[in-house]
Design a protein around this motif. Structure first.
Motif, PDB file in Angstrom:
ATOM      1  N   VAL A  44       6.314   5.061   8.704  1.00  0.00           N
ATOM      2  CA  VAL A  44       5.242   4.077   8.894  1.00  0.00           C
ATOM      3  C   VAL A  44       3.897   4.694   8.508  1.00  0.00           C
ATOM      4  O   VAL A  44       3.064   4.059   7.854  1.00  0.00           O
ATOM      5  N   GLY A  45       3.701   5.970   8.907  1.00  0.00           N
ATOM      6  CA  GLY A  45       2.479   6.658   8.520  1.00  0.00           C
ATOM      7  C   GLY A  45       2.355   6.781   7.009  1.00  0.00           C
ATOM      8  O   GLY A  45       1.258   6.650   6.447  1.00  0.00           O
ATOM      9  N   GLY A  46       3.482   7.012   6.330  1.00  0.00           N
ATOM     10  CA  GLY A  46       3.474   7.067   4.870  1.00  0.00           C
ATOM     11  C   GLY A  46       3.101   5.731   4.259  1.00  0.00           C
ATOM     12  O   GLY A  46       2.360   5.668   3.269  1.00  0.00           O
ATOM     13  N   LEU A  47       3.596   4.655   4.855  1.00  0.00           N
ATOM     14  CA  LEU A  47       3.266   3.314   4.350  1.00  0.00           C
ATOM     15  C   LEU A  47       1.781   3.007   4.517  1.00  0.00           C
ATOM     16  O   LEU A  47       1.206   2.255   3.717  1.00  0.00           O
ATOM     17  N   VAL A  48       1.164   3.594   5.550  1.00  0.00           N
ATOM     18  CA  VAL A  48      -0.283   3.438   5.722  1.00  0.00           C
ATOM     19  C   VAL A  48      -1.011   4.006   4.506  1.00  0.00           C
ATOM     20  O   VAL A  48      -1.947   3.401   3.969  1.00  0.00           O
ATOM     21  N   HIS A  49      -0.555   5.187   4.043  1.00  0.00           N
ATOM     22  CA  HIS A  49      -1.173   5.803   2.859  1.00  0.00           C
ATOM     23  C   HIS A  49      -0.901   4.986   1.599  1.00  0.00           C
ATOM     24  O   HIS A  49      -1.765   4.900   0.718  1.00  0.00           O
ATOM     25  N   ILE A  50       0.282   4.398   1.518  1.00  0.00           N
ATOM     26  CA  ILE A  50       0.598   3.570   0.355  1.00  0.00           C
ATOM     27  C   ILE A  50      -0.333   2.363   0.299  1.00  0.00           C
ATOM     28  O   ILE A  50      -0.895   2.027  -0.761  1.00  0.00           O
ATOM     29  N   ALA A  51      -0.495   1.700   1.438  1.00  0.00           N
ATOM     30  CA  ALA A  51      -1.386   0.536   1.493  1.00  0.00           C
ATOM     31  C   ALA A  51      -2.824   0.946   1.161  1.00  0.00           C
ATOM     32  O   ALA A  51      -3.520   0.261   0.393  1.00  0.00           O
ATOM     33  N   ALA A  52      -3.242   2.091   1.732  1.00  0.00           N
ATOM     34  CA  ALA A  52      -4.603   2.562   1.476  1.00  0.00           C
ATOM     35  C   ALA A  52      -4.782   2.942   0.006  1.00  0.00           C
ATOM     36  O   ALA A  52      -5.824   2.648  -0.599  1.00  0.00           O
ATOM     37  N   GLY A  53      -3.757   3.570  -0.575  1.00  0.00           N
ATOM     38  CA  GLY A  53      -3.836   3.947  -1.982  1.00  0.00           C
ATOM     39  C   GLY A  53      -3.891   2.734  -2.888  1.00  0.00           C
ATOM     40  O   GLY A  53      -4.601   2.723  -3.906  1.00  0.00           O
ATOM     41  N   ALA A  54      -3.143   1.696  -2.549  1.00  0.00           N
ATOM     42  CA  ALA A  54      -3.094   0.491  -3.375  1.00  0.00           C
ATOM     43  C   ALA A  54      -4.441  -0.220  -3.413  1.00  0.00           C
ATOM     44  O   ALA A  54      -4.785  -0.856  -4.410  1.00  0.00           O
ATOM     45  N   ILE A  55      -5.209  -0.103  -2.323  1.00  0.00           N
ATOM     46  CA  ILE A  55      -6.508  -0.772  -2.307  1.00  0.00           C
ATOM     47  C   ILE A  55      -7.677   0.197  -2.522  1.00  0.00           C
ATOM     48  O   ILE A  55      -8.834  -0.205  -2.488  1.00  0.00           O
ATOM     49  N   GLY A  56      -7.365   1.462  -2.737  1.00  0.00           N
ATOM     50  CA  GLY A  56      -8.395   2.425  -3.112  1.00  0.00           C
ATOM     51  C   GLY A  56      -9.011   3.224  -1.985  1.00  0.00           C
ATOM     52  O   GLY A  56      -9.882   4.062  -2.225  1.00  0.00           O
ATOM     53  N   VAL A  57      -8.576   3.033  -0.748  1.00  0.00           N
ATOM     54  CA  VAL A  57      -9.171   3.755   0.378  1.00  0.00           C
ATOM     55  C   VAL A  57      -8.870   5.247   0.303  1.00  0.00           C
ATOM     56  O   VAL A  57      -9.733   6.085   0.572  1.00  0.00           O
ATOM     57  N   SER A  58      -7.627   5.596  -0.070  1.00  0.00           N
ATOM     58  CA  SER A  58      -7.252   7.018  -0.153  1.00  0.00           C
ATOM     59  C   SER A  58      -8.110   7.751  -1.170  1.00  0.00           C
ATOM     60  O   SER A  58      -8.522   8.898  -0.944  1.00  0.00           O
ATOM     61  N   ALA A  59      -8.380   7.094  -2.298  1.00  0.00           N
ATOM     62  CA  ALA A  59      -9.226   7.716  -3.317  1.00  0.00           C
ATOM     63  C   ALA A  59     -10.628   7.964  -2.769  1.00  0.00           C
ATOM     64  O   ALA A  59     -11.254   8.992  -3.054  1.00  0.00           O
ATOM     65  N   LEU A  60     -11.125   7.028  -1.953  1.00  0.00           N
ATOM     66  CA  LEU A  60     -12.442   7.189  -1.347  1.00  0.00           C
ATOM     67  C   LEU A  60     -12.458   8.381  -0.401  1.00  0.00           C
ATOM     68  O   LEU A  60     -13.396   9.187  -0.403  1.00  0.00           O
ATOM     69  N   VAL A  61     -11.406   8.525   0.409  1.00  0.00           N
ATOM     70  CA  VAL A  61     -11.318   9.649   1.353  1.00  0.00           C
ATOM     71  C   VAL A  61     -11.289  10.975   0.606  1.00  0.00           C
ATOM     72  O   VAL A  61     -11.984  11.932   0.966  1.00  0.00           O
ATOM     73  N   LEU A  62     -10.480  11.041  -0.448  1.00  0.00           N
ATOM     74  CA  LEU A  62     -10.357  12.294  -1.199  1.00  0.00           C
ATOM     75  C   LEU A  62     -11.636  12.618  -1.968  1.00  0.00           C
ATOM     76  O   LEU A  62     -11.916  13.789  -2.244  1.00  0.00           O
ATOM     77  N   ALA A  63     -12.419  11.590  -2.316  1.00  0.00           N
ATOM     78  CA  ALA A  63     -13.662  11.810  -3.048  1.00  0.00           C
ATOM     79  C   ALA A  63     -14.794  12.240  -2.122  1.00  0.00           C
ATOM     80  O   ALA A  63     -15.773  12.836  -2.563  1.00  0.00           O
ATOM     81  N   SER A  64     -14.666  11.929  -0.837  1.00  0.00           N
ATOM     82  CA  SER A  64     -15.716  12.264   0.130  1.00  0.00           C
ATOM     83  C   SER A  64     -15.346  13.519   0.905  1.00  0.00           C
ATOM     84  O   SER A  64     -14.352  13.544   1.621  1.00  0.00           O
ATOM     85  N   ALA A  65     -16.154  14.554   0.766  1.00  0.00           N
ATOM     86  CA  ALA A  65     -15.883  15.816   1.467  1.00  0.00           C
ATOM     87  C   ALA A  65     -15.910  15.612   2.981  1.00  0.00           C
ATOM     88  O   ALA A  65     -15.093  16.177   3.714  1.00  0.00           O
ATOM     89  N   GLU A  66     -16.840  14.784   3.448  1.00  0.00           N
ATOM     90  CA  GLU A  66     -16.975  14.575   4.888  1.00  0.00           C
ATOM     91  C   GLU A  66     -15.766  13.838   5.461  1.00  0.00           C
ATOM     92  O   GLU A  66     -15.205  14.245   6.494  1.00  0.00           O
ATOM     93  N   LEU A  67     -15.337  12.759   4.807  1.00  0.00           N
ATOM     94  CA  LEU A  67     -14.193  11.986   5.288  1.00  0.00           C
ATOM     95  C   LEU A  67     -12.913  12.811   5.236  1.00  0.00           C
ATOM     96  O   LEU A  67     -12.084  12.763   6.145  1.00  0.00           O
TER      97      LEU A  67
END
Length: 220
Positions: A52-75
């Motif tokens: 389920v935790g993995g699916l959270v990352h999949i959903a976030a990646g599909a809408i771009g949230v994961s990319a935002l987290v990886l781009a932000s040093a603070e997040l």
């Protein structure tokens, strides 16, 4: 739906995903540690929790949230520290539980209230541990786009489908580890001292996983 994937590329994806799923890594070590410390049912619950935790990352990646987290040093820093603290806390909790292990606890029926609470807790822990792991987000964003065909359209859908299949394979590997670890633990029920030591090692493994997560860099 799978017709959007080019056959040769999709076959390569399956081979790579299967190889990655069954390669010993932090996910498998986490599930094994939970299984050895709490038994097969707790390991299985952990496996489904991490899925389920993995699916959270999949959903976030599909809408771009994961990319935002990886781009932000603070997040990225906040996410990995929270994940590391949670893993280390679980490790310490596991070590303490192992040291207070009793024969009664070892033989508690799987249908008891305590066993049900343990399964629910293991499931929730799996979700939190995986959802707070930026390494998982980095993996999906590095691995899955290689097999997405922009010319076929529906890029978000392609990413999500490939991600779901990857999570399913990872969960399959984790379940196999849970059953194997559960069989090992069952064989040690008559040797509580050894089982306590195994629980302490499992807790130490969780602590080490937490420490390794805390040291992850954004370019990992």
């Amino acid at each position: 739906m799978l017709s959007i994937f080019e056959p040769a590329n999709f076959a390569l994806f399956l081979l790579a995903a299967i190889a990655i799923a069954f390669a010993p890594g932090p996910g498998i070590l986490y599930v094994l540690a939970r299984t050895l410390s709490g038994g097969r049912t707790e390991g299985i619950a952990s496996s489904f929790g991490t899925s389920v935790g993995g699916l959270v990352h999949i959903a976030a990646g599909a809408i771009g949230v994961s990319a935002l987290v990886l781009a932000s040093a603070e997040l990225f820093f906040v996410l990995k520290i929270l994940g590391a603290i949670y893993l280390i806390w679980l490790g310490i909790k596991t070590i303490r539980a192992a040291r207070s292990l009793s024969v009664t606890a070892l033989t508690t029926p799987s249908g008891s209230c305590h066993a049900r609470r343990s399964r629910r807790q293991a499931f929730r822990d799996g979700i939190v541990v995986e959802a707070l792991n930026p390494k998982t987000a980095a993996f999906f964003l590095a691995f899955l786009p290689q097999f997405v065909d922009p010319s076929a359209g529906q890029v978000g859908m392609q990413f999500a489908l490939l991600g779901i299949m990857t999570v399913a394979m990872n969960t399959t590997a984790d379940l196999i580890v849970s059953y194997a670890g559960g069989a090992l633990r069952s064989g040690l029920v008559a040797r509580p001292q050894l089982l306590r030591r195994l629980g302490e090692v499992s807790g130490g493994t969780l602590c080490m996983l937490g420490a390794s997560l805390a040291l992850v860099k954004r370019n990992a």
